[in-house]
Design a protein around this motif. Sequence first.
Motif, short mmCIF file in Angstrom:
data_model
loop_
_atom_site.label_atom_id
_atom_site.label_comp_id
_atom_site.label_asym_id
_atom_site.label_seq_id
_atom_site.Cartn_x
_atom_site.Cartn_y
_atom_site.Cartn_z
N LEU A 19 0.84 -1.20 0.00
CA LEU A 19 0.00 0.00 0.00
C LEU A 19 0.87 1.25 0.00
CD1 LEU A 19 -2.73 -1.22 2.51
CD2 LEU A 19 -3.05 -0.78 0.06
N THR A 20 1.92 1.21 0.81
CA THR A 20 2.86 2.34 0.84
C THR A 20 3.51 2.53 -0.52
OG1 THR A 20 3.30 1.94 3.16
CG2 THR A 20 4.95 3.24 1.96
N ALA A 21 3.93 1.43 -1.13
CA ALA A 21 4.59 1.51 -2.45
C ALA A 21 3.65 2.12 -3.48
CB ALA A 21 5.03 0.11 -2.88
N ALA A 22 2.38 1.69 -3.47
CA ALA A 22 1.42 2.22 -4.45
C ALA A 22 1.26 3.73 -4.27
CB ALA A 22 0.08 1.50 -4.30
N VAL A 34 -13.28 -9.38 -5.78
CA VAL A 34 -12.96 -8.62 -7.00
C VAL A 34 -13.51 -7.19 -6.95
CG1 VAL A 34 -13.48 -8.48 -9.49
CG2 VAL A 34 -12.51 -10.57 -8.52
N PRO A 35 -14.77 -6.97 -6.50
CA PRO A 35 -15.22 -5.56 -6.45
C PRO A 35 -14.34 -4.70 -5.55
CG PRO A 35 -17.08 -7.08 -6.24
CD PRO A 35 -15.84 -7.93 -6.14
N ALA A 36 -13.91 -5.25 -4.40
CA ALA A 36 -13.05 -4.47 -3.50
C ALA A 36 -11.67 -4.24 -4.11
CB ALA A 36 -12.91 -5.20 -2.16
N MET A 37 -11.20 -5.17 -4.91
CA MET A 37 -9.90 -4.99 -5.59
C MET A 37 -9.97 -3.80 -6.54
SD MET A 37 -9.05 -8.96 -6.52
CE MET A 37 -9.05 -10.20 -5.21
N ARG A 63 -8.84 2.15 -7.63
CA ARG A 63 -9.30 3.54 -7.76
C ARG A 63 -8.73 4.41 -6.65
NH1 ARG A 63 -12.09 6.41 -11.66
NH2 ARG A 63 -13.39 7.41 -10.10
N GLU A 64 -8.85 3.90 -5.43
CA GLU A 64 -8.41 4.69 -4.27
C GLU A 64 -6.91 4.99 -4.33
OE1 GLU A 64 -11.71 2.92 -1.15
OE2 GLU A 64 -9.59 2.45 -0.87
N VAL A 90 -6.17 -1.66 -13.82
CA VAL A 90 -6.11 -2.78 -12.88
C VAL A 90 -6.27 -4.06 -13.69
CG1 VAL A 90 -8.58 -2.56 -12.31
CG2 VAL A 90 -7.07 -3.80 -10.77
N GLU A 91 -5.44 -5.02 -13.35
CA GLU A 91 -5.55 -6.34 -13.98
C GLU A 91 -6.17 -7.30 -12.99
OE1 GLU A 91 -1.56 -6.60 -16.78
OE2 GLU A 91 -1.83 -7.98 -15.11
#
Length: 364
Positions: A136-139, A163-166, A171-172, A178-179
């Motif tokens: 998360l930090t890297a993103a 999958v919906p949360a991915m 987006r966030e 996104v793959e």
Amino acid sequence: MSTPSPPMSLLAELTHRCPLACPYCSNPLELERRTAELDTATWKRVLDEAAALGVLQAHFSGGEPMARSDLVELVAHARSRDLYTNLITSGVMLDATRLQALAEAGLDHVQLSFQDVDEAGAERIGGLRGAQAKKLTAARLVAAEGIPLTLNFVVHRLNVERVPAMITLARELGASRVEIAHTQYYGWGLKNRGALLPTREQLEEATAAVEAARRAYGPTLVIDYVTPDYYADQPKPCMGGWGQRFVNISPSGRVLPCHAAETIPGVIFPNVRDESLSAIWNDAPLFTLFRGTEWMPEPCRSCALKETDWGGCRCQALALTGDAANTDPVCSLSPFHNRVKAAVEEQRENEFLYRRYENIPEFS
Ligand code: SF4
Ligand code: FES
């Protein structure tokens, strides 16, 4: 035979070293040791040869490419040869200092892999405590640096419902792409197929979620969706056709038409230590073996789709039928199609066989 068109993309597998232990790893069962890896000068020469051949994109991958201390130097070299550069990383070794250096080297794009949106699920797959927070930090660092970001999720029976949360997470985090890629069953993944293959109902739900998200987000978020072959009746055109669009180079310099080609028996694997990339691409028997349609058996030979899917995947044909020259058994016309159907029906396992790196003691 006429000279083939040059490959569009080079996948530079800089190392097989990796701090994660994913049960679906598509790298070969026999990993290459650090001492066997190509040195910096050889990789630079390979990038020169790739650019001269007509390659447009260099994808730096692994294992974990950030385990190589010369990554920044190689990215800078590729950019100096006008190659588009993409870093395919787990993100767990990415910090602000190295990202800054990569940005200054001209890195064009980062593809960051996530095992799940759920921390426990991610650790169950990757086997590395604390990895999710680092990713998360890297993103966020990549997005803040303004480098285009793709999030990659490999999905399977244990995480497919998220999958919906991915997609929401992508987006966030400011990803432009996104793959959502269902597990492909090569290498280590095939060993864990029983624990990873989703049910048909799960697959249909995931597909519906992707379609809904595409409608909701439109062009603001590109969603690439890779379905599992095992529920299909027609194979994918693996690698865009053998020896037609992509070239992989393993950590020790073996040149391959795909990442799983080393499973194919009875062939000599050409190496950039011995020959130029163009000589290998144009003439090495490994590349001409399944290029085009001449090699095809029936039913592919007389099929109208033979230049659409190129007979499917050679490595899957080998893994499921014992002969890489057979029609991909995913095809409903294959005499071995029942093996794919049987795999879907087979008893499902719940335990993973983890990919561990204890046998590479020099990993750091
Ligand atoms: Fe593709 Fe061969 Fe099946 Fe035709 S027969 S759809 S070319 S795999
Ligand atoms: Fe090798 Fe498909 S993975 S041809």
